[in-house]
Design an enzyme around this catalytic site. Sequence first.
Site, PDB file in Angstrom:
ATOM      1  N   SER A 151      -8.275  -0.368  -3.502  1.00 23.12           N
ATOM      2  CA  SER A 151      -7.787   0.437  -4.249  1.00 23.12           C
ATOM      3  C   SER A 151      -8.603   0.751  -5.625  1.00 23.12           C
ATOM      4  CB  SER A 151      -6.558  -0.271  -5.125  1.00 23.12           C
ATOM      5  OG  SER A 151      -5.379  -0.344  -4.011  1.00 23.12           O
TER       6      SER A 151
ATOM      7  N   GLN B 145      -2.822  -7.707  -6.999  1.00 26.48           N
ATOM      8  CA  GLN B 145      -3.237  -6.223  -7.520  1.00 26.48           C
ATOM      9  C   GLN B 145      -4.601  -6.203  -8.298  1.00 26.48           C
ATOM     10  OE1 GLN B 145      -0.174  -4.072  -9.414  1.00 26.48           O
ATOM     11  NE2 GLN B 145       0.729  -3.701  -7.399  1.00 26.48           N
TER      12      GLN B 145
ATOM     13  N   ARG C 112      -1.806  -6.714   0.066  1.00 24.81           N
ATOM     14  CA  ARG C 112      -1.209  -5.704  -0.942  1.00 24.81           C
ATOM     15  C   ARG C 112      -0.030  -6.159  -1.452  1.00 24.81           C
ATOM     16  NH1 ARG C 112      -4.292  -0.094   0.503  1.00 24.81           N
ATOM     17  NH2 ARG C 112      -5.563  -0.385  -1.162  1.00 24.81           N
TER      18      ARG C 112
ATOM     19  N   TYR D 124       1.029   0.850   5.257  1.00 25.78           N
ATOM     20  CA  TYR D 124      -0.070   1.686   5.875  1.00 25.78           C
ATOM     21  C   TYR D 124       0.616   2.676   6.662  1.00 25.78           C
ATOM     22  CZ  TYR D 124      -3.733  -1.486   3.609  1.00 25.78           C
ATOM     23  OH  TYR D 124      -4.612  -2.147   2.702  1.00 25.78           O
TER      24      TYR D 124
HETATM   25  P1  NAD Z   1      -5.545   4.392   3.559  1.00 26.28           P
HETATM   26  O1  NAD Z   1      -6.857   4.620   2.955  1.00 26.28           O
HETATM   27  O2  NAD Z   1      -5.275   3.414   4.439  1.00 26.28           O
HETATM   28  O3  NAD Z   1      -5.122   5.760   3.857  1.00 26.28           O
HETATM   29  C1  NAD Z   1      -5.059   7.045   3.122  1.00 26.28           C
HETATM   30  C2  NAD Z   1      -3.768   7.729   3.194  1.00 26.28           C
HETATM   31  O4  NAD Z   1      -3.940   8.441   4.633  1.00 26.28           O
HETATM   32  C3  NAD Z   1      -2.525   6.965   3.444  1.00 26.28           C
HETATM   33  O5  NAD Z   1      -1.566   7.605   2.509  1.00 26.28           O
HETATM   34  C4  NAD Z   1      -2.068   7.280   5.036  1.00 26.28           C
HETATM   35  O6  NAD Z   1      -0.618   7.365   5.000  1.00 26.28           O
HETATM   36  C5  NAD Z   1      -2.530   8.666   5.196  1.00 26.28           C
HETATM   37  N1  NAD Z   1      -2.594   8.895   6.482  1.00 26.28           N
HETATM   38  C6  NAD Z   1      -3.001   8.134   7.711  1.00 26.28           C
HETATM   39  N2  NAD Z   1      -3.053   8.655   8.687  1.00 26.28           N
HETATM   40  C7  NAD Z   1      -2.699  10.207   8.314  1.00 26.28           C
HETATM   41  C8  NAD Z   1      -2.492  11.296   9.005  1.00 26.28           C
HETATM   42  N3  NAD Z   1      -2.578  11.438  10.458  1.00 26.28           N
HETATM   43  N4  NAD Z   1      -2.097  12.380   8.620  1.00 26.28           N
HETATM   44  C9  NAD Z   1      -1.844  12.445   7.245  1.00 26.28           C
HETATM   45  N5  NAD Z   1      -2.006  11.367   6.424  1.00 26.28           N
HETATM   46  C10 NAD Z   1      -2.497  10.088   7.240  1.00 26.28           C
HETATM   47  O7  NAD Z   1      -4.307   4.126   2.521  1.00 26.28           O
HETATM   48  P2  NAD Z   1      -4.158   3.397   1.023  1.00 26.28           P
HETATM   49  O8  NAD Z   1      -4.881   4.092   0.019  1.00 26.28           O
HETATM   50  O9  NAD Z   1      -4.914   2.140   1.041  1.00 26.28           O
HETATM   51  O10 NAD Z   1      -3.042   3.409   0.782  1.00 26.28           O
HETATM   52  C11 NAD Z   1      -1.948   2.754   1.664  1.00 26.28           C
HETATM   53  C12 NAD Z   1      -0.715   2.299   1.129  1.00 26.28           C
HETATM   54  O11 NAD Z   1      -0.632   1.187   0.526  1.00 26.28           O
HETATM   55  C13 NAD Z   1      -0.026   3.413   0.248  1.00 26.28           C
HETATM   56  O12 NAD Z   1       1.346   3.194   0.586  1.00 26.28           O
HETATM   57  C14 NAD Z   1      -0.129   2.641  -1.015  1.00 26.28           C
HETATM   58  O13 NAD Z   1       0.644   2.984  -1.972  1.00 26.28           O
HETATM   59  C15 NAD Z   1      -0.009   1.270  -0.834  1.00 26.28           C
HETATM   60  N6  NAD Z   1      -0.738   0.425  -1.602  1.00 26.28           N
HETATM   61  C16 NAD Z   1      -0.245  -0.704  -2.148  1.00 26.28           C
HETATM   62  C17 NAD Z   1      -0.858  -1.653  -3.100  1.00 26.28           C
HETATM   63  C18 NAD Z   1      -0.111  -2.881  -3.461  1.00 26.28           C
HETATM   64  O14 NAD Z   1       0.971  -2.908  -3.399  1.00 26.28           O
HETATM   65  N7  NAD Z   1      -0.709  -3.778  -4.289  1.00 26.28           N
HETATM   66  C19 NAD Z   1      -2.098  -1.324  -3.496  1.00 26.28           C
HETATM   67  C20 NAD Z   1      -2.693  -0.231  -2.902  1.00 26.28           C
HETATM   68  C21 NAD Z   1      -2.169   0.369  -1.918  1.00 26.28           C
END
Ligand code: NAD
Length: 368
Positions: free
Chosen positions: A132, A126, A121, A227
């Site tokens: 994503s 991206q 990430r 994460y």
């Molecule tokens: P994910 O699918 O791993 O998890 C989904 C969400 O569940 C996350 O926001 C996480 O904080 C939340 N979560 C986990 N345990 C929890 C709990 N016990 N209670 C409540 N919520 C809980 O996450 P994702 O959608 O893959 O995204 C993770 C992070 O990566 C985010 O900060 C996102 O903005 C970031 N991201 C960055 C990029 C990049 O920079 N290229 C791309 C995609 C996502």
Amino acid sequence: MIDNIILGVKKEDDPSENRVSIVPKDVKAIIDLGIIVEVEKDSGIKAGYPNKDYESAGAVIVKNLSNKTNIVTSVNAFYNKSNIIKNSSIISLTDIRTNPEIVSICEKNSLSLFAMEFVPRIARAQKLDALSSQASIAGYRAGLLAATSLKKYLPLMMTAAGTIPPSSILVLGAGVAGLQAIATAKRLGADVTGYDIRLAAGEQIESLGAKFISDEVAEDTESSGGYAKEQTKDKQKSQLEFLKEYILKSDAVISTAAIPGRKAPILIETSTVKEMKPGSVIVDISAPSGGNCQSTVLGESVDINGTIIHGPKNLSSEMAFDASIVYSKNIFGLLEIIIKKNVFEINLEDEIIDAMLVFQNGKKRIEV
Ligand code: NAD
């Protein structure tokens, strides 16, 4: 180093998978990289892409990929573990973390494996970020599923026969899928609340016009990769208590909470489901990794005291046309890195390749 590269688009073996890994629109761009593109007959039919569209774009339609294929693209290449081309490089999403059998298949068949779920990430990657692209579609679809499963309007309705209040929707986990579920429910007019253990998610929830709720567990919850970290038992318990009040006030809950490589955290206990208002709905996007609700059954919709709990297996496959467009673009982003001037070359110093290439010529190079 390989030239005269043949790229094969595999017809998905999983009968419930509707997506295709490369769409006709990207075939020409791939050919322009100096690659011959072969597509297994009917690969794109279920996503809405007929064979003739691939042919018009310059691909060759084949009954089965030949054993000369250098690069195989797929959504889930290891569904049928006997249908593997020896010595090939596979670009696919995998469930290698939970399915160790894939390790022996890669070793036995001297495979190189680019796992699309391991795209780092970072900003440069991206374009390749399949988790994503697919999570965003799943979040949107979950919003629609919640809306159509409720026996209520989502928006406030002022009619001659009286005023109907908006439905309240609670979204648990505000990563990519959760934020898209929030945006979708907002567009449909619902009263939306979002929750996440990462405090950074609060600003994003509020920027979509939803309310953000947080509890005292919301500290030191984010890993360096952005994460969530797994919570301690005590924190999990206080989280369940905190959320219960909000769950019981909601008409629908869309749950998306996940920890990479781990079982999804339980955020909704069956005892809470039993107290929800009859007619309530839970859409548990995390069902494939165990579910956020104790009552979730993967691939089924269950009814507990009038509350419907959906445990969808593969929401992005339900929107296969667009899901395939973005997945195909993600794969093309990788091809642009590994094919230079008609030559297939793996540069392990590239941090994207270093993170994604789990096997090289049958040798494991990343602990998953
Ligand atoms: P994910 O699918 O791993 O998890 C989904 C969400 O569940 C996350 O926001 C996480 O904080 C939340 N979560 C986990 N345990 C929890 C709990 N016990 N209670 C409540 N919520 C809980 O996450 P994702 O959608 O893959 O995204 C993770 C992070 O990566 C985010 O900060 C996102 O903005 C970031 N991201 C960055 C990029 C990049 O920079 N290229 C791309 C995609 C996502």
